[in-house]
Enzyme design. Structure first.
Site, PDB file in Angstrom:
ATOM      1  CB  THR A   1      67.839  84.206 -74.052  1.00  0.00           C
ATOM      2  OG1 THR A   1      66.928  85.106 -71.834  1.00  0.00           O
ATOM      3  CG2 THR A   1      68.885  83.272 -73.273  1.00  0.00           C
ATOM      4  CG  ASP A   2      68.010  88.093 -69.030  1.00  0.00           C
ATOM      5  OD1 ASP A   2      67.360  87.079 -70.238  1.00  0.00           O
ATOM      6  OD2 ASP A   2      67.705  89.285 -68.824  1.00  0.00           O
ATOM      7  CD  GLU A   3      64.473  83.624 -70.118  1.00  0.00           C
ATOM      8  OE1 GLU A   3      64.559  82.095 -69.490  1.00  0.00           O
ATOM      9  OE2 GLU A   3      63.557  84.505 -70.384  1.00  0.00           O
TER      10      GLU A   3
ATOM     11  CE1 TYR B   1      65.036  80.643 -75.699  1.00  0.00           C
ATOM     12  CE2 TYR B   1      64.938  81.314 -73.641  1.00  0.00           C
ATOM     13  CZ  TYR B   1      64.844  81.711 -74.831  1.00  0.00           C
ATOM     14  OH  TYR B   1      65.647  82.741 -75.603  1.00  0.00           O
TER      15      TYR B   1
ATOM     16  CE  LYS C   1      69.151  82.180 -77.231  1.00  0.00           C
ATOM     17  NZ  LYS C   1      69.028  82.013 -78.475  1.00  0.00           N
TER      18      LYS C   1
HETATM   19  P1  NAD Z   1      60.661  84.735 -82.111  1.00  0.00           P
HETATM   20  O1  NAD Z   1      59.581  82.630 -81.751  1.00  0.00           O
HETATM   21  O2  NAD Z   1      59.348  85.457 -82.411  1.00  0.00           O
HETATM   22  O3  NAD Z   1      61.517  84.032 -83.344  1.00  0.00           O
HETATM   23  C1  NAD Z   1      61.913  82.992 -83.265  1.00  0.00           C
HETATM   24  C2  NAD Z   1      61.952  82.542 -85.299  1.00  0.00           C
HETATM   25  O4  NAD Z   1      63.057  81.997 -86.131  1.00  0.00           O
HETATM   26  C3  NAD Z   1      60.711  82.170 -86.096  1.00  0.00           C
HETATM   27  O5  NAD Z   1      61.135  83.150 -87.044  1.00  0.00           O
HETATM   28  C4  NAD Z   1      60.845  81.248 -85.905  1.00  0.00           C
HETATM   29  O6  NAD Z   1      60.216  80.799 -87.498  1.00  0.00           O
HETATM   30  C5  NAD Z   1      62.241  81.072 -86.630  1.00  0.00           C
HETATM   31  N1  NAD Z   1      62.579  79.558 -85.901  1.00  0.00           N
HETATM   32  C6  NAD Z   1      62.427  78.923 -85.140  1.00  0.00           C
HETATM   33  N2  NAD Z   1      63.127  77.338 -85.840  1.00  0.00           N
HETATM   34  C7  NAD Z   1      63.909  77.647 -87.122  1.00  0.00           C
HETATM   35  C8  NAD Z   1      64.316  76.421 -87.340  1.00  0.00           C
HETATM   36  N3  NAD Z   1      64.228  74.989 -86.832  1.00  0.00           N
HETATM   37  N4  NAD Z   1      64.911  77.105 -88.469  1.00  0.00           N
HETATM   38  C9  NAD Z   1      64.723  78.193 -89.107  1.00  0.00           C
HETATM   39  N5  NAD Z   1      64.343  79.410 -88.704  1.00  0.00           N
HETATM   40  C10 NAD Z   1      64.002  78.863 -86.988  1.00  0.00           C
HETATM   41  O7  NAD Z   1      61.773  85.034 -81.005  1.00  0.00           O
HETATM   42  P2  NAD Z   1      62.422  85.802 -81.065  1.00  0.00           P
HETATM   43  O8  NAD Z   1      61.345  86.245 -79.027  1.00  0.00           O
HETATM   44  O9  NAD Z   1      61.957  87.145 -81.835  1.00  0.00           O
HETATM   45  O10 NAD Z   1      63.607  85.972 -79.837  1.00  0.00           O
HETATM   46  C11 NAD Z   1      64.466  86.052 -81.433  1.00  0.00           C
HETATM   47  C12 NAD Z   1      65.955  85.021 -80.454  1.00  0.00           C
HETATM   48  O11 NAD Z   1      66.116  86.232 -79.507  1.00  0.00           O
HETATM   49  C13 NAD Z   1      65.909  83.995 -80.043  1.00  0.00           C
HETATM   50  O12 NAD Z   1      67.320  83.731 -79.956  1.00  0.00           O
HETATM   51  C14 NAD Z   1      66.167  84.187 -78.789  1.00  0.00           C
HETATM   52  O13 NAD Z   1      66.470  83.082 -78.136  1.00  0.00           O
HETATM   53  C15 NAD Z   1      66.570  85.438 -78.715  1.00  0.00           C
HETATM   54  N6  NAD Z   1      66.081  86.505 -77.445  1.00  0.00           N
HETATM   55  C16 NAD Z   1      64.706  86.887 -77.355  1.00  0.00           C
HETATM   56  C17 NAD Z   1      64.185  87.740 -76.212  1.00  0.00           C
HETATM   57  C18 NAD Z   1      62.752  88.465 -76.255  1.00  0.00           C
HETATM   58  O14 NAD Z   1      62.945  89.137 -75.332  1.00  0.00           O
HETATM   59  N7  NAD Z   1      61.949  87.752 -77.074  1.00  0.00           N
HETATM   60  C19 NAD Z   1      64.804  88.383 -75.356  1.00  0.00           C
HETATM   61  C20 NAD Z   1      67.224  87.810 -75.497  1.00  0.00           C
HETATM   62  C21 NAD Z   1      66.625  86.975 -76.149  1.00  0.00           C
HETATM   63  O1  DAU Z   2      65.140  86.918 -70.681  1.00  0.00           O
HETATM   64  C1  DAU Z   2      65.049  87.300 -71.370  1.00  0.00           C
HETATM   65  C2  DAU Z   2      63.110  85.888 -71.995  1.00  0.00           C
HETATM   66  O2  DAU Z   2      62.742  87.379 -72.381  1.00  0.00           O
HETATM   67  C3  DAU Z   2      63.615  85.728 -73.258  1.00  0.00           C
HETATM   68  O3  DAU Z   2      65.514  85.158 -73.851  1.00  0.00           O
HETATM   69  C4  DAU Z   2      62.459  84.318 -73.910  1.00  0.00           C
HETATM   70  O4  DAU Z   2      63.060  84.347 -75.652  1.00  0.00           O
HETATM   71  C5  DAU Z   2      61.193  85.442 -74.171  1.00  0.00           C
HETATM   72  O5  DAU Z   2      60.008  84.849 -74.323  1.00  0.00           O
HETATM   73  C6  DAU Z   2      61.491  86.000 -72.407  1.00  0.00           C
HETATM   74  O6  DAU Z   2      61.225  84.922 -71.361  1.00  0.00           O
HETATM   75  P1  DAU Z   2      60.145  84.855 -70.203  1.00  0.00           P
HETATM   76  O7  DAU Z   2      60.199  84.044 -69.942  1.00  0.00           O
HETATM   77  O8  DAU Z   2      60.634  86.354 -69.118  1.00  0.00           O
HETATM   78  O9  DAU Z   2      59.313  86.081 -71.238  1.00  0.00           O
HETATM   79  P2  DAU Z   2      57.322  85.629 -71.103  1.00  0.00           P
HETATM   80  O10 DAU Z   2      56.744  87.103 -71.446  1.00  0.00           O
HETATM   81  O11 DAU Z   2      56.608  84.619 -71.326  1.00  0.00           O
HETATM   82  O12 DAU Z   2      57.043  86.060 -69.312  1.00  0.00           O
HETATM   83  C7  DAU Z   2      57.211  87.414 -68.530  1.00  0.00           C
HETATM   84  C8  DAU Z   2      56.856  86.397 -67.350  1.00  0.00           C
HETATM   85  O13 DAU Z   2      55.598  86.973 -67.316  1.00  0.00           O
HETATM   86  C9  DAU Z   2      57.325  85.614 -66.624  1.00  0.00           C
HETATM   87  O14 DAU Z   2      58.225  86.276 -65.057  1.00  0.00           O
HETATM   88  C10 DAU Z   2      56.120  85.167 -66.678  1.00  0.00           C
HETATM   89  C11 DAU Z   2      54.780  86.022 -66.325  1.00  0.00           C
HETATM   90  N1  DAU Z   2      53.806  85.115 -66.847  1.00  0.00           N
HETATM   91  C12 DAU Z   2      54.428  84.571 -68.275  1.00  0.00           C
HETATM   92  C13 DAU Z   2      52.769  84.858 -69.291  1.00  0.00           C
HETATM   93  C14 DAU Z   2      52.522  83.898 -70.418  1.00  0.00           C
HETATM   94  C15 DAU Z   2      52.799  85.267 -66.253  1.00  0.00           C
HETATM   95  O15 DAU Z   2      52.463  85.686 -65.073  1.00  0.00           O
HETATM   96  N2  DAU Z   2      52.417  85.133 -67.150  1.00  0.00           N
HETATM   97  C16 DAU Z   2      51.733  84.795 -68.122  1.00  0.00           C
HETATM   98  O16 DAU Z   2      50.375  84.664 -68.658  1.00  0.00           O
END
Ligand code: NAD
Ligand code: DAU
Length: 381
Positions: free
Chosen positions: A138-140, A187, A191
């Site tokens: 992730t970019d975080e 988180y 990562k």
């Molecule tokens: P998600 O939470 O939707 O899915 C995670 C999946 O991993 C689920 O299917 C869960 O069952 C599985 N999982 C969790 N723990 C496990 C374990 N111990 N063993 C096997 N499986 C397990 O996540 P996502 O949003 O699809 O993110 C996927 C990946 O991409 C993550 O590594 C996250 O850090 C990264 N990522 C997400 C975003 C985003 O915006 N969602 C952005 C950048 C990077």
């Molecule tokens: O940047 C990549 C990341 O983006 C991924 O690595 C994470 O897995 C993914 O969950 C996401 O993280 P964020 O914390 O940015 O996403 P989230 O959707 O939780 O929140 C987006 C923004 O909105 C953040 O600034 C927090 C805000 N927010 C979120 C929720 C859930 C609110 O203001 N209200 C809310 O109820």
């Protein structure tokens, strides 16, 4: 492995991004066997893959990546050539409440997978030849950036020549692959740690790894605890929209299928040992996203376009809330020619329409019924 040219393990394939990656690979590479390894936590949902679950080149294994013996056995049983590792705990708010689970899954889980891959590949006559360990991050991990656009101004737009997709930026600094890590939430700390382990395995053992750091994804099948699906669902049901702080935080949004396309490209053509940033060139303040969501959902439901703006409720800010994320993905663009394909308004329209048309999916996911249903389907037949 027999008939198939290659076997690729996708961890976390039942989650949001993982399910798009699995679908893309299963459809695009019928000569490759795609094994989805997922523990099915609250975020994993096999209904995300209903359309491809019967394909001959797809299989599902319910397993925990932290279970080292299981991962070892799985490498041997499947004779995996590649791993695309997405399994993780992914929600920042949950990590604030329960950091241990994040350290366990994201750090120990990644280490367990690395070690299992290493043992298996090193035992093969060809060694690491033709193998790949692709870690999705992730970019975080890079921390946070300043907003330098003056208060009240619209961010500058620049149109990028080839795809025509507009570039929105709230500042003149961006995360680059060479930036120091500076994680702020449990988180992102977990990562960051997992990224370090992947690079350490590359440098120490020669593991043929790649890491990518991507910005916020949005699109179908995202668990409705994240901003966009949560708010679409709440607008539909006229529930409050809890905006953290003043809604001034900026995120760089990418349509999930564009991320899956980048993963495909990098898995096949990326340079071993390299890091690639993936971003949407699409920065939005949360408050502005929420307004776009209200307008879009109200329009789709045939309500007055601004009818539900009064649902916006400012609530206590997230602890350690990073102000701005913005990715510079020049390396990926220049080396591999990838760019986002979708303008945000179009992506949001597709996304909102999908959630409105899939209320049953949302209800199942929020009620937890799908866990029971799929346990019965897959574990007892
Ligand atoms: P998600 O939470 O939707 O899915 C995670 C999946 O991993 C689920 O299917 C869960 O069952 C599985 N999982 C969790 N723990 C496990 C374990 N111990 N063993 C096997 N499986 C397990 O996540 P996502 O949003 O699809 O993110 C996927 C990946 O991409 C993550 O590594 C996250 O850090 C990264 N990522 C997400 C975003 C985003 O915006 N969602 C952005 C950048 C990077
Ligand atoms: O940047 C990549 C990341 O983006 C991924 O690595 C994470 O897995 C993914 O969950 C996401 O993280 P964020 O914390 O940015 O996403 P989230 O959707 O939780 O929140 C987006 C923004 O909105 C953040 O600034 C927090 C805000 N927010 C979120 C929720 C859930 C609110 O203001 N209200 C809310 O109820």
């Amino acid at each position: 492995m027999g008939y198939f040219r290659k076997t690729i393990l996708v961890t976390g394939g039942a989650g949001f991004i993982g399910s798009h990656v699995v679908r893309l690979f299963v459809n695009k590479y019928p000569d490759c066997r795609i094994v989805n390894v997922d523990k099915l936590t609250y975020a994993g949902n096999l209904a995300n893959l209903k359309d491809i679950e019967d394909r001959p080149n797809y299989s599902f294994v319910k397993a925990d990546i932290c279970d080292f013996e299981r991962m070892r056995a799985l490498m041997r049983e499947t004779e995996a050539d590649g791993i695309i590792h997405l399994a993780a705990e992914s929600h920042v708010d949950r990590s604030i409440r329960d950091p241990f689970t994040f350290a366990m899954t994201n750090v120990i889980g990644t280490l367990s997978l690395l070690q299992a891959a290493r043992e298996y590949w090193e035992s093969r006559p060809e060694g690491y030849d033709g193998k790949r360990f692709y870690h999705i991050s992730t970019d975080e991990v890079y921390g946070t950036l300043e907003i330098t656009c003056p208060e009240g101004t619209v961010p500058p737009f620049t149109t990028r020549a080839s795809s025509g997709v507009r570039h929105l930026a709230y500042g003149d600094t961006f995360f680059r692959e060479t930036d120091k890590y500076d994680p702020h939430s449990p988180y992102s700390a977990s990562k960051a740690s997992s990224d370090h382990f992947v690079r350490a395995f590359h440098d120490t053992y020669g593991m043929p790894s790649i890491v990518t750091n991507c910005s916020n994804n949005y699109g179908p099948y995202q668990f409705p605890e994240k901003l966009i699906p949560l708010f679409i669902n709440n607008i539909r049901h006229r529930k409050p929209l809890p905006v953290y702080g003043k809604g001034e935080n900026v995120r760089d949004w990418l349509y999930v299928e564009d991320h899956a396309r980048a993963i495909d490209l990098i898995f096949h053509e990326g340079r071993t040992g390299e890091t690639y940033n993936i971003g949407g060139f699409n920065e939005w303040k949360n408050i502005d996203i929420v307004k776009v969501l209200v307008r879009t959902v109200d329009r789709l439901l045939g309500r007055g376009e601004e009818e539900d703006m009064n649902l916006i409720t400012f609530v206590r800010d997230r602890a350690g809330h990073d102000l701005r994320y913005a990715i510079d993905s020049t390396r990926l663009q220049t080396e591999l020619g990838w760019e986002p394909s979708l303008q945000f308004e179009e992506g949001i329209m597709k996304t909102a329409r999908w959630y409105l048309e899939n209320q049953e999916w949302l209800d199942r996911v929020t009620s937890g019924d799908y866990l029971r249903y799929y346990d019965e389907m897959y574990l007892h037949r």
